[in-house]
Design a protein around this motif. Structure first.
Motif, PDB file in Angstrom:
ATOM      1  N   THR A  20      59.446  33.195  31.097  1.00 20.60           N
ATOM      2  CA  THR A  20      59.158  31.892  30.509  1.00 20.60           C
ATOM      3  C   THR A  20      57.908  31.947  29.660  1.00 20.60           C
ATOM      4  N   ALA A  21      56.927  32.720  30.070  1.00 16.58           N
ATOM      5  CA  ALA A  21      55.687  32.819  29.306  1.00 16.58           C
ATOM      6  C   ALA A  21      55.926  33.463  27.949  1.00 16.58           C
ATOM      7  N   LEU A  55      63.108  19.925  -0.795  1.00 18.07           N
ATOM      8  CA  LEU A  55      62.367  20.706   0.193  1.00 18.07           C
ATOM      9  C   LEU A  55      62.231  19.903   1.477  1.00 18.07           C
ATOM     10  N   GLU A  56      62.289  20.588   2.613  1.00 12.99           N
ATOM     11  CA  GLU A  56      62.100  19.934   3.905  1.00 12.99           C
ATOM     12  C   GLU A  56      61.218  20.809   4.787  1.00 12.99           C
ATOM     13  N   VAL A  57      60.279  20.189   5.484  1.00 15.18           N
ATOM     14  CA  VAL A  57      59.451  20.882   6.463  1.00 15.18           C
ATOM     15  C   VAL A  57      59.706  20.245   7.823  1.00 15.18           C
ATOM     16  N   GLY A  58      59.658  21.053   8.873  1.00 17.02           N
ATOM     17  CA  GLY A  58      59.976  20.525  10.186  1.00 17.02           C
ATOM     18  C   GLY A  58      59.235  21.222  11.306  1.00 17.02           C
ATOM     19  N   TYR A  59      59.243  20.561  12.440  1.00 15.41           N
ATOM     20  CA  TYR A  59      58.654  21.096  13.665  1.00 15.41           C
ATOM     21  C   TYR A  59      59.667  20.879  14.784  1.00 15.41           C
ATOM     22  N   ARG A  60      59.962  21.926  15.550  1.00 20.82           N
ATOM     23  CA  ARG A  60      60.897  21.839  16.673  1.00 20.82           C
ATOM     24  C   ARG A  60      60.199  22.353  17.926  1.00 20.82           C
ATOM     25  N   TYR A  61      60.289  21.565  18.999  1.00 19.60           N
ATOM     26  CA  TYR A  61      59.741  21.951  20.299  1.00 19.60           C
ATOM     27  C   TYR A  61      60.894  22.146  21.275  1.00 19.60           C
ATOM     28  N   HIS A  62      60.983  23.340  21.858  1.00 14.84           N
ATOM     29  CA  HIS A  62      62.037  23.655  22.823  1.00 14.84           C
ATOM     30  C   HIS A  62      61.598  23.195  24.211  1.00 14.84           C
ATOM     31  N   ILE A  63      62.259  22.183  24.717  1.00 12.05           N
ATOM     32  CA  ILE A  63      61.971  21.650  26.046  1.00 12.05           C
ATOM     33  C   ILE A  63      62.454  22.629  27.113  1.00 12.05           C
ATOM     34  N   ASN A  64      63.662  23.143  26.927  1.00 15.51           N
ATOM     35  CA  ASN A  64      64.206  24.185  27.786  1.00 15.51           C
ATOM     36  C   ASN A  64      65.199  24.993  26.945  1.00 15.51           C
ATOM     37  N   ARG A  65      66.006  25.827  27.558  1.00 18.21           N
ATOM     38  CA  ARG A  65      66.909  26.703  26.797  1.00 18.21           C
ATOM     39  C   ARG A  65      67.939  25.942  25.980  1.00 18.21           C
ATOM     40  N   TRP A  66      68.357  24.769  26.429  1.00 24.07           N
ATOM     41  CA  TRP A  66      69.446  24.083  25.743  1.00 24.07           C
ATOM     42  C   TRP A  66      69.035  22.781  25.057  1.00 24.07           C
ATOM     43  N   LEU A  67      67.796  22.330  25.197  1.00 24.79           N
ATOM     44  CA  LEU A  67      67.386  21.051  24.632  1.00 24.79           C
ATOM     45  C   LEU A  67      66.061  21.180  23.872  1.00 24.79           C
ATOM     46  N   VAL A 103      67.966  18.096  19.609  1.00 28.73           N
ATOM     47  CA  VAL A 103      68.790  19.261  19.287  1.00 28.73           C
ATOM     48  C   VAL A 103      69.351  19.828  20.587  1.00 28.73           C
ATOM     49  N   VAL A 104      70.662  19.965  20.637  1.00 22.61           N
ATOM     50  CA  VAL A 104      71.318  20.598  21.785  1.00 22.61           C
ATOM     51  C   VAL A 104      71.652  22.019  21.364  1.00 22.61           C
ATOM     52  N   ASN A 105      70.951  22.972  21.964  1.00 17.05           N
ATOM     53  CA  ASN A 105      71.168  24.388  21.664  1.00 17.05           C
ATOM     54  C   ASN A 105      72.388  24.856  22.447  1.00 17.05           C
TER      55      ASN A 105
END
Length: 181
Positions: A20-21, A55-67, A103-105
């Motif tokens: 996880t780290a 153009l688009e800029v974005g930030y994504r934070y992974h809460i867990n493996r699928w969300l 986002v659902v991964n």
């Protein structure tokens, strides 16, 4: 007996924490966009728009493996052309979009591809740049709320870099779609 059970459980727990780290939780993206708006007809007036890029800029934070949670800002410029019995007119507009989505991964990884689906909302601001003097009625700055839906896939180049192909549909009173790559 207790030590025989404790050592394997402790090893599994420590290896899980270590994995996880090393997991990447934050993503920053810069994407080229294609902006496509649906043409319309009504009340003797026909409206068409140019297909354009932006153009688009974005930030994504992974809460867990699928969300994951994501926020994006996009900029495009298009021209709307109006045709009626009185003649034709056109308005060039800067289109600013700010969205937030979930986002659902999808957990089916095909080699280096990581597919996902997304849904959320946001707003679009249409700011005319080519309507000096207000020659086109209604050609002023407008803000519209939008529902966002879409999906795509990331292709891992390295552990830190990937290519993304994505479709984002924005549904509002003025229907638009955009293809991101």
């Amino acid at each position: 007996m207790k030590w025989g059970l404790f050592v394997p459980l402790a090893s599994i727990l420590l290896s899980t924490v270590a994995a996880t780290a090393q997991e990447v939780r934050n993503e920053v993206s810069v994407q080229g966009t294609g902006f496509f708006t649906k043409d319309s007809n009504g009340n003797g007036i026909s409206r068409t728009t140019t297909k354009t890029g932006g153009l688009e800029v974005g930030y994504r934070y992974h809460i867990n493996r699928w969300l994951s949670a994501e926020a994006n800002y996009g900029f495009d410029r298009n021209t709307q052309k109006y045709f009626s019995n009185a003649g034709q007119s056109r308005v060039q507009s800067d289109v600013h979009g700010a969205t937030a989505d979930v986002v659902v991964n999808l957990l089916l990884h095909i080699r280096k591809f990581r597919p996902y689906a997304l849904a959320g909302g946001g707003g679009l601001i249409f700011h005319p740049t080519g309507n000096g003097g207000g020659f086109v009625p209604g050609g002023d700055t407008q803000a519209k709320g939008a529902f966002l839906y879409g999906g795509g896939a990331d292709y891992d180049l390295t552990h830190r870099f990937s290519l993304r192909a994505e479709y984002r549909g924005l549904y509002t009173r003025i229907r638009t779609s955009a293809f991101r790559a």
